[in-house]
Design a protein around this motif. Structure first.
Motif, PDB file in Angstrom:
ATOM      1  N   TRP A  29       0.786  -0.966  -0.072  1.00 40.65           N
ATOM      2  CA  TRP A  29      -0.292  -0.053   0.045  1.00 40.65           C
ATOM      3  C   TRP A  29       1.033   0.885  -0.071  1.00 40.65           C
ATOM      4  O   TRP A  29       0.458   2.254  -0.255  1.00 40.65           O
ATOM      5  N   GLN A  59      -2.940   5.447   5.500  1.00 42.55           N
ATOM      6  CA  GLN A  59      -3.165   3.490   4.362  1.00 42.55           C
ATOM      7  C   GLN A  59      -3.766   2.894   5.016  1.00 42.55           C
ATOM      8  O   GLN A  59      -4.880   1.861   3.982  1.00 42.55           O
ATOM      9  N   LYS A  64      -7.675   3.160   4.570  1.00 41.93           N
ATOM     10  CA  LYS A  64      -7.829   3.493   3.729  1.00 41.93           C
ATOM     11  C   LYS A  64      -8.339   2.156   2.878  1.00 41.93           C
ATOM     12  O   LYS A  64      -9.590   1.657   2.677  1.00 41.93           O
ATOM     13  N   HIS A  65      -8.240   1.215   3.867  1.00 41.36           N
ATOM     14  CA  HIS A  65      -7.428  -0.595   4.040  1.00 41.36           C
ATOM     15  C   HIS A  65      -9.266  -1.094   4.852  1.00 41.36           C
ATOM     16  O   HIS A  65      -8.681  -1.550   5.893  1.00 41.36           O
TER      17      HIS A  65
END
Length: 455
Positions: free
Chosen positions: A55, A129, A132-133
């Protein structure tokens, strides 16, 4: 003129304000990282870290990584190699954990620790990051955070080499998430205290062998157990990695003392002997591992001259790893397992000191604790028992009780309530002699006493 001055003052004030915000942010972030949940190392966590690295743009794949693995000697090996590469003007990143004092010193480039602002910026990037996941800050353990920060930082700074020391070790170690190491260097492999890599030497060797990646060059500690070496060789062949094809350096110990080793390196005839300011005869074997790497890099065209190599080694110091402070006559050593304490004992015996040392000893309460106490008792005049600041720490009372009722040696034993009391007691017991004080047993003990002394 007035407006220019006002503008200058405003910008400077803003800069000071930004610096203060950065420091405050770092303090908060560092506390959160330090308080992160402990996790059991596993392949699933290694896979998770690999995914997070993807990522982040795969920073590890942009780095020439020298991965250092093993039970003992990683810090010494990594620091010697870093110093040699630095002396030859290479841009070198070095990750070594845990820190004795400041966490920032775990991540250095050319000997300079990462800045607080860099940590803040990188943590925000990683957190973004993860969010975002569908994850959050608590997803990662303390060690996982620092490894990710290090790899991102080294990639951002365009380092030419990265020396990456593993943590608990083996295939479940988070540093195993690095997919394309340039070289893997094995230090001494033995059964560790907490059995994180296995309860038998063969199990431990198999765990360490699993980090070998296709295409990597493998070098190994010259005093490796035969069965360990065999396992490493077999795995190297199985995954199409490459074993070091060059002869091992021949190193002879001319003399040993708390101040370091006098050595002769047979394949450097124009330099008959050097002084390595690292105590402990086993450092000669760690140096052999380092010189194997240097020789390989030279064969690959990297400019590492003998003169610069010797200059780097003659000025080396490693905080907390057989670190002798002459004006205090104190030896700090982070040895925490049976093999490490055995090496410490053997070194002290080889020095033929006029008085038996006074030990400040704090241990983790694991299966080897009593054996470690027996080793220390065999060479100590006095043991000052302290309780490490760790939930796994063996209590000073339990250690003292074992010393008094189970050790065969006639030694004095004292219990210290805190680091300040421990060092005062140690000085009291050596008041009538010039006995060496040895602080050892765990990184927690070392950190507490070291900070007390520095304070």
């Amino acid at each position: 003129m007035y407006n220019l001055v006002r503008s200058f003052e405003w910008n400077n004030n803003n800069k000071d304000s930004d610096d203060m915000v950065g420091r405050e942010d770092y303090s908060k972030i560092n506390k959160k990282i330090t308080a992160a949940k402990a996790v059991k190392p596993s392949l699933a966590r290694v896979g998770m870290i690999s995914e997070i690295l993807s990522w982040l743009g795969n920073p590890d794949k942009r780095l020439r990584i020298i991965h250092i693995a093993g039970t003992n000697g990683k810090g010494s090996t990594g620091t010697m190699l870093k110093s040699i590469l630095q002396e030859s003007q290479y841009h070198v990143g070095h990750f070594s954990a845990p820190a004795i004092q400041d966490d920032l010193t775990m991540i250095t480039i050319d000997g300079q620790p990462i800045g607080q602002k860099d940590v803040v910026k990188i943590v925000h990037e990683i957190t973004l990051q993860i969010k975002k996941h569908d994850g959050d800050f608590s997803l990662l353990s303390t060690f996982e955070w620092w490894v990710l920060i290090a790899l991102v930082y080294f990639a951002q700074q365009d380092t030419q080499f990265v020396i990456l020391e593993e943590g608990p070790g083996g295939s479940n170690d988070v540093t195993n998430a690095v997919r394309t190491p340039y070289l893997i260097a094995y230090t001494k492999i033995s059964v560790d205290n907490i059995c994180s890599t296995g309860s038998t030497l063969k199990q431990v060797a198999n765990e360490y062998a699993k980090i070998i990646k296709p295409g990597a060059l493998i070098v190994s500690y010259p005093g490796q157990d035969y069965d360990v070496q065999k396992v490493l060789h077999e795995q190297t062949d199985a995954v199409h990695a490459f074993w070091n094809p060059y002869p091992l350096p021949q190193i002879t110990i001319l003399s040993t003392a708390p101040q370091g080793l006098s050595l002769k390196i047979d394949d450097i005839p124009d330099i008959p002997d050097i002084h390595l300011p690292l105590a402990g005869a086993y450092q000669a074997s760690n140096l052999s591992t380092v010189l194997q790497i240097v020789n390989y890099l030279q064969q690959k065209g990297f400019q590492l001259s003998k003169d610069k190599t010797m200059a780097a080694l003659s000025n080396i110091s490693i905080p907390g790893r057989m670190e002798y402070v002459a004006d205090r006559n104190i030896l700090y050593d982070g040895a925490s397992n049976l093999d490490g304490i055995s090496g410490l004992r053997d070194s002290i015996k080889a020095w033929h000191l006029p008085f038996k040392p006074v030990f400040v000893l704090g241990l983790l309460d694991d299966r080897n604790a009593h054996e470690i106490i027996d080793l220390v008792a065999s060479i100590a005049s006095t043991i000052i028992a302290v309780t490490p600041e760790s939930k796994e720490g063996m209590s000073a009372e339990a250690m003292a009780s074992y010393c008094l009722h189970n050790t065969k040696n006639n030694i004095d034993v004292e219990i210290a309530d805190d680091p300040s009391a421990a060092i005062q007691l140690a000085r009291k017991y050596r008041a009538s002699s010039n006995a060496l004080i040895v602080v050892t047993g765990s990184i927690y003990t070392l950190r507490a006493i070291f900070n007390e002394e520095e304070g």
